[in-house]
Design a protein around this motif. Structure first.
Motif, PDB file in Angstrom:
ATOM      1  N   VAL A  19       4.473 -12.348   0.992  1.00 22.76           N
ATOM      2  CA  VAL A  19       3.476 -11.777   0.089  1.00 22.76           C
ATOM      3  C   VAL A  19       3.320 -10.286   0.360  1.00 22.76           C
ATOM      4  CG1 VAL A  19       1.004 -11.699  -0.421  1.00 22.76           C
ATOM      5  CG2 VAL A  19       2.185 -13.883  -0.349  1.00 22.76           C
ATOM      6  N   VAL A  20       3.200  -9.934   1.633  1.00 20.68           N
ATOM      7  CA  VAL A  20       3.095  -8.514   2.004  1.00 20.68           C
ATOM      8  C   VAL A  20       4.321  -7.746   1.517  1.00 20.68           C
ATOM      9  CG1 VAL A  20       2.971  -6.904   3.938  1.00 20.68           C
ATOM     10  CG2 VAL A  20       1.642  -9.020   3.996  1.00 20.68           C
ATOM     11  N   GLY A  21       5.497  -8.358   1.691  1.00 14.72           N
ATOM     12  CA  GLY A  21       6.718  -7.706   1.233  1.00 14.72           C
ATOM     13  C   GLY A  21       6.756  -7.523  -0.270  1.00 14.72           C
ATOM     14  N   THR A  22       6.312  -8.523  -1.006  1.00 13.01           N
ATOM     15  CA  THR A  22       6.302  -8.422  -2.471  1.00 13.01           C
ATOM     16  C   THR A  22       5.377  -7.311  -2.932  1.00 13.01           C
ATOM     17  OG1 THR A  22       6.760 -10.796  -2.634  1.00 13.01           O
ATOM     18  CG2 THR A  22       5.897  -9.697  -4.597  1.00 13.01           C
ATOM     19  N   LEU A  23       4.176  -7.250  -2.341  1.00 15.30           N
ATOM     20  CA  LEU A  23       3.226  -6.203  -2.719  1.00 15.30           C
ATOM     21  C   LEU A  23       3.770  -4.822  -2.361  1.00 15.30           C
ATOM     22  CD1 LEU A  23      -0.111  -7.903  -1.591  1.00 15.30           C
ATOM     23  CD2 LEU A  23       0.812  -7.707  -3.909  1.00 15.30           C
ATOM     24  N   TRP A  24       4.402  -4.712  -1.202  1.00 21.11           N
ATOM     25  CA  TRP A  24       4.971  -3.422  -0.800  1.00 21.11           C
ATOM     26  C   TRP A  24       6.064  -2.986  -1.762  1.00 21.11           C
ATOM     27  CZ3 TRP A  24       9.851  -1.977   1.309  1.00 21.11           C
ATOM     28  CH2 TRP A  24       9.908  -0.684   1.842  1.00 21.11           C
ATOM     29  N   LEU A  25       6.889  -3.920  -2.192  1.00 19.86           N
ATOM     30  CA  LEU A  25       7.942  -3.576  -3.147  1.00 19.86           C
ATOM     31  C   LEU A  25       7.352  -3.086  -4.460  1.00 19.86           C
ATOM     32  CD1 LEU A  25      10.492  -6.503  -2.604  1.00 19.86           C
ATOM     33  CD2 LEU A  25      10.681  -4.151  -1.802  1.00 19.86           C
ATOM     34  N   VAL A  26       6.309  -3.751  -4.929  1.00 23.16           N
ATOM     35  CA  VAL A  26       5.681  -3.350  -6.193  1.00 23.16           C
ATOM     36  C   VAL A  26       5.099  -1.944  -6.088  1.00 23.16           C
ATOM     37  CG1 VAL A  26       3.794  -3.859  -7.788  1.00 23.16           C
ATOM     38  CG2 VAL A  26       5.218  -5.723  -6.922  1.00 23.16           C
ATOM     39  N   VAL A  27       4.451  -1.668  -4.971  1.00 22.22           N
ATOM     40  CA  VAL A  27       3.767  -0.381  -4.813  1.00 22.22           C
ATOM     41  C   VAL A  27       4.736   0.750  -4.511  1.00 22.22           C
ATOM     42  CG1 VAL A  27       2.104   0.875  -3.366  1.00 22.22           C
ATOM     43  CG2 VAL A  27       1.614  -1.463  -4.088  1.00 22.22           C
ATOM     44  N   ARG A  28       5.789   0.487  -3.733  1.00 20.72           N
ATOM     45  CA  ARG A  28       6.599   1.563  -3.181  1.00 20.72           C
ATOM     46  C   ARG A  28       7.981   1.727  -3.814  1.00 20.72           C
ATOM     47  NH1 ARG A  28       6.465   5.411  -0.337  1.00 20.72           N
ATOM     48  NH2 ARG A  28       7.294   4.871   1.705  1.00 20.72           N
ATOM     49  N   THR A  29       8.337   0.899  -4.774  1.00 21.59           N
ATOM     50  CA  THR A  29       9.698   0.964  -5.327  1.00 21.59           C
ATOM     51  C   THR A  29      10.030   2.334  -5.899  1.00 21.59           C
ATOM     52  OG1 THR A  29       9.829  -1.411  -5.764  1.00 21.59           O
ATOM     53  CG2 THR A  29      11.216   0.030  -7.114  1.00 21.59           C
ATOM     54  N   ARG A  30       9.086   2.971  -6.572  1.00 26.28           N
ATOM     55  CA  ARG A  30       9.364   4.260  -7.207  1.00 26.28           C
ATOM     56  C   ARG A  30       9.426   5.413  -6.217  1.00 26.28           C
ATOM     57  NH1 ARG A  30       9.000   4.802 -12.673  1.00 26.28           N
ATOM     58  NH2 ARG A  30       8.376   2.954 -13.854  1.00 26.28           N
ATOM     59  N   SER A  31       8.837   5.246  -5.031  1.00 21.06           N
ATOM     60  CA  SER A  31       8.734   6.370  -4.103  1.00 21.06           C
ATOM     61  C   SER A  31       9.552   6.198  -2.830  1.00 21.06           C
ATOM     62  CB  SER A  31       7.265   6.591  -3.723  1.00 21.06           C
ATOM     63  OG  SER A  31       6.716   5.411  -3.143  1.00 21.06           O
ATOM     64  N   SER A  32      10.135   5.025  -2.613  1.00 16.96           N
ATOM     65  CA  SER A  32      10.853   4.766  -1.361  1.00 16.96           C
ATOM     66  C   SER A  32      12.260   4.271  -1.646  1.00 16.96           C
ATOM     67  CB  SER A  32      10.079   3.722  -0.530  1.00 16.96           C
ATOM     68  OG  SER A  32      10.871   3.215   0.522  1.00 16.96           O
ATOM     69  N   LEU A  74      12.816 -10.319   1.450  1.00 19.23           N
ATOM     70  CA  LEU A  74      11.364 -10.221   1.355  1.00 19.23           C
ATOM     71  C   LEU A  74      10.726 -10.007   2.724  1.00 19.23           C
ATOM     72  CD1 LEU A  74      10.618 -13.011  -1.289  1.00 19.23           C
ATOM     73  CD2 LEU A  74      10.370 -10.537  -1.584  1.00 19.23           C
ATOM     74  N   VAL A  75      11.282 -10.617   3.754  1.00 20.06           N
ATOM     75  CA  VAL A  75      10.740 -10.423   5.101  1.00 20.06           C
ATOM     76  C   VAL A  75      10.987  -8.992   5.577  1.00 20.06           C
ATOM     77  CG1 VAL A  75      11.094 -11.047   7.527  1.00 20.06           C
ATOM     78  CG2 VAL A  75      10.804 -12.825   5.800  1.00 20.06           C
ATOM     79  N   ALA A  76      12.143  -8.428   5.260  1.00 19.09           N
ATOM     80  CA  ALA A  76      12.382  -7.016   5.588  1.00 19.09           C
ATOM     81  C   ALA A  76      11.344  -6.130   4.910  1.00 19.09           C
ATOM     82  CB  ALA A  76      13.794  -6.614   5.167  1.00 19.09           C
ATOM     83  N   ALA A  77      11.095  -6.398   3.628  1.00 21.91           N
ATOM     84  CA  ALA A  77      10.068  -5.643   2.902  1.00 21.91           C
ATOM     85  C   ALA A  77       8.690  -5.887   3.512  1.00 21.91           C
ATOM     86  CB  ALA A  77      10.078  -6.043   1.429  1.00 21.91           C
ATOM     87  N   GLY A  78       8.424  -7.139   3.920  1.00 22.93           N
ATOM     88  CA  GLY A  78       7.136  -7.454   4.526  1.00 22.93           C
ATOM     89  C   GLY A  78       6.916  -6.710   5.830  1.00 22.93           C
ATOM     90  N   ALA A  79       7.974  -6.551   6.627  1.00 27.08           N
ATOM     91  CA  ALA A  79       7.848  -5.800   7.871  1.00 27.08           C
ATOM     92  C   ALA A  79       7.474  -4.350   7.585  1.00 27.08           C
ATOM     93  CB  ALA A  79       9.156  -5.878   8.650  1.00 27.08           C
ATOM     94  N   PHE A  80       8.139  -3.758   6.599  1.00 28.02           N
ATOM     95  CA  PHE A  80       7.804  -2.372   6.244  1.00 28.02           C
ATOM     96  C   PHE A  80       6.391  -2.290   5.683  1.00 28.02           C
ATOM     97  CE2 PHE A  80      12.548  -1.913   5.770  1.00 28.02           C
ATOM     98  CZ  PHE A  80      12.699  -1.086   6.860  1.00 28.02           C
ATOM     99  N   GLY A  81       6.012  -3.252   4.858  1.00 23.43           N
ATOM    100  CA  GLY A  81       4.671  -3.248   4.291  1.00 23.43           C
ATOM    101  C   GLY A  81       3.600  -3.367   5.363  1.00 23.43           C
TER     102      GLY A  81
END
Length: 636
Positions: A351-364, A407-414
């Motif tokens: 879940v954390v990874g999904t939210l991070w992807l939504v928020v940060r895709t355009r800037s990261s 998703l877990v990789a994204a979750g770690a960054f998030g």
């Protein structure tokens, strides 16, 4: 160039460290007489201790790195490689400490994988795993290296399977750490590598060569996306070359994941080209496509080293069952998977990874690369469902570990960026300093909780590793072995009667694990899904059915001598209730599930009642061997 050479040197160092850690650890584990995992909790307890020790070591490594001294940082990098490698080894090696078999033993898929390893241990030449005289259809990379290790050490291939599987996954984990620390902060690299390694070990390790690619996918996607975007002093071409090398490596390792990765890379290039066309016009939009072409050329050249013999042979030889490898549609392949909606620790990080992807895709760059990878999994899954209209699939269910790891990789960054943001916000309010320690405690507790559960996730596969009979005729749980214990006697009988090396003898049998332990050629494979299309599985099955209708030895020998394929000279069968000899074969019945129908073929005992055959009963088996030099039938 200097940066690329430095990266290459560190990758080599990572592989060396991983090999040393794996070899030393596995030798140490094998030197103790452990109780079987299914019947005792001791191995699970020691696995947990080892995992906690490795996680504590990684925390210490991060602390050393933050000291900032150059030599300390070199020590920290080496320590990071040691501890992530040890984490991988203890998580798999300790639960398997009392058996010589790997996860899932010698059953179903591991049967043909072990057979492939056995084939390439017998000879370094690229051959099909089962059929004599055919080039390989399945990518041989992982099996070739394992086979060479078995040959050089004088170890039976089935016995080298477990240590090679664990060592190869460990190498991939260490390499992933290097790739991450070349792109992001070292502390972040430690965390994201550990998180993705744990998920890979839990859900992809039964298929070791797939696990190697899966744990490397997140950094590889980030590298590829940055290369296709260009920029920087060298224009990102080093990343492009790296992406081409990775895609070429996967084409010699695992065809399905190679196809998925190629699909994702093409999607990346098309998204970049479309975005730039809208902003800057056609000329700018062509740059990602040029870079994509370079990736394709590099990967194609590497892939040709293993695929070219099959392609050349297929241009002038008959092919059948060419699509049956894709004929499998379990329930998981008929629906989309959403791990972020699971009520579990894994679901929370997703879940954390999904939210991070939504928020940060355009800037990261990292978020964009991982988001495209996740999108590609869902698109591939929908395409797989759609291709059922063409009576095939794209085996999308096998990408579930890939989706979870991304998703877990994204979750770690998030998680890391959220903690940093909270710490920055609370710095002026007096509670900012407590955020990082609290986040660290939560992260460590979550890591331990997930890691210690991995043996339970793998428990069904571990149980089979202990209940299957190995090549020495023993079971890991020390219970009475099954009929495979007679294989050594069968092998000795074949060698005595034929007087030929194993790789000059074709065996027809439905007990395919015999071919996993000994490098005889098979006349027919386990199922068409694993069979080389050049072998004409369906026509061979029809030929066996014709043999079952013959009545005399002369008719049978004439049929063997006029077979369109090299005929079997050894028949390993079971005794049927009617006194005949039976073979339990399989046929593809896709789109039904199960996708295989088992059926029995009876060969009359009278066919072998002839001086030209030696017939022996060994345990539950009937072994019929055609005598060397037996005269063929000249009449019709």
């Amino acid at each position: 160039m200097r940066n690329a050479l430095a990266t290459l040197g560190q990758l080599v160092l990572a592989a060396v460290v991983a090999i040393i850690v794996a070899v030393v650890s596995l030798i140490a584990i094998a030197g103790v007489q452990w109780p079987a995992f299914p019947s005792s909790n001791q191995l699970h307890a020691l696995t947990t201790v080892g995992q906690v020790g490795c996680l504590a070591g990684l925390i210490a490594v991060g602390w050393v790195w933050r000291r900032g001294v150059r030599y300390y940082r070199l020590l920290a990098q080496l320590g990071g490689l040691v501890f992530v490698s040890a984490f991988s080894v203890v998580t798999l090696g300790m639960p398997l400490g009392a058996t010589q078999l790997y996860l899932f033993g010698i059953s179903v898929d591991q049967q043909f994988r072990t057979e492939y390893l056995t084939r390439l241990a017998d000879s370094p030449a690229l051959h099909d795993m089962t059929y004599i005289g055919l080039p390989p259809f399945y990518p041989p990379g992982w099996f070739w290296i394992g086979g060479r290790v078995a040959a050089l050490t004088g170890t039976p291939a089935w016995e080298i399977y477990k240590p090679w599987a664990i060592t190869s996954i460990t190498i991939a984990v260490a390499v992933a750490l290097v790739l991450w620390w070349r792109m992001i902060r070292f502390e972040y690299a430690l965390i994201v590598t550990t998180a993705t390694a744990a998920v890979t070990l839990a859900y992809s390790s039964p298929e070791p060569y797939a696990a190697m690619i899966t744990v490397l996918l997140p950094p590889a996607f980030v590298l590829t996306w940055s290369g296709l975007r260009g920029g920087g002093r060298a224009g990102g071409w080093a990343a492009v070359i790296g992406a081409g090398l990775f895609l070429g490596f996967t084409s010699t390792w695992y065809l399905l994941l190679q196809a998925f990765i190629a699909f994702t890379v093409v999607l990346m290039a098309l998204l970049l080209a479309g975005s730039r066309w809208r902003r800057s016009g056609l000329r700018t939009a062509l740059d990602p496509l040029r870079r994509l072409a370079v990736v394709g050329v590099i990967s194609g050249a590497i892939g040709a080293t293993t695929w070219l013999p099959f392609v050349l042979r297929a241009t002038h030889s008959p092919v059948s069952n060419s699509g049956s490898a894709m004929h499998y549609l379990p329930a998981d392949g008929a629906e989309l998977t959403f791990p972020m909606l699971q009520f579990s620790l894994l679901g929370a990080i997703c879940v954390v990874g999904t939210l991070w992807l939504v928020v940060r895709t355009r800037s990261s760059v990292r978020a964009a690369a991982l988001a495209i990878g996740v999108l590609a999994v869902y698109l591939w899954s929908l395409l797989s469902m759609l291709t059922t209209l063409a009576r095939t699939t794209l085996l999308s269910f096998r990408l579930q570990p890939t989706l979870t790891v991304l998703l877990v990789a994204a979750g770690a960054f998030g998680f890391l960026e959220t903690a940093q943001a909270l710490a920055a916000r609370g710095r002026d309010r007096g509670w900012g300093r407590s955020v990082v320690p609290v986040a660290g405690a939560i992260g460590l507790a979550a890591a331990i909780a997930f890691s210690q559960d991995i043996p339970d996730v793998l428990r069904p596969d571990l149980t089979i590793a202990y209940t299957d009979t190995d090549g020495h005729g023993q079971r890991g749980d020390r219970r009475p072995p099954t009929s495979e214990k007679f294989y050594s006697d069968i092998d000795a009988a074949i060698l005595h009667v034929t007087g030929k090396p194993r790789d000059q003898t074709v065996v027809m049998t439905a007990d395919y694990s015999f071919l996993s332990y000994y490098p005889y050629w098979g006349f027919q494979g386990l199922t068409s899904h694993y069979a080389n299309p050049l072998a004409q599985f369906d026509l061979r099955a029809a030929q066996i059915q014709k043999w079952s209708k013959l009545k005399t030895p002369d008719d049978f020998i004439h049929a063997l001598d006029t077979s369109p394929w090299p005929p079997p000279t050894v028949f390993l069968m079971r005794r049927g209730a009617n006194g005949n000899y039976t073979l339990r074969l399989a046929e593809d019945v896709y789109p039904n599930q199960p996708n295989v129908r088992r059926y029995t073929v009876d060969l009359r005992a009278a066919l072998f009642d002839d001086p030209r055959f030696v017939v022996q009963t060994i345990g539950p088996f009937v072994l019929a061997i055609r005598r060397p030099g037996a005269q063929p039938v000249t009449g019709g």
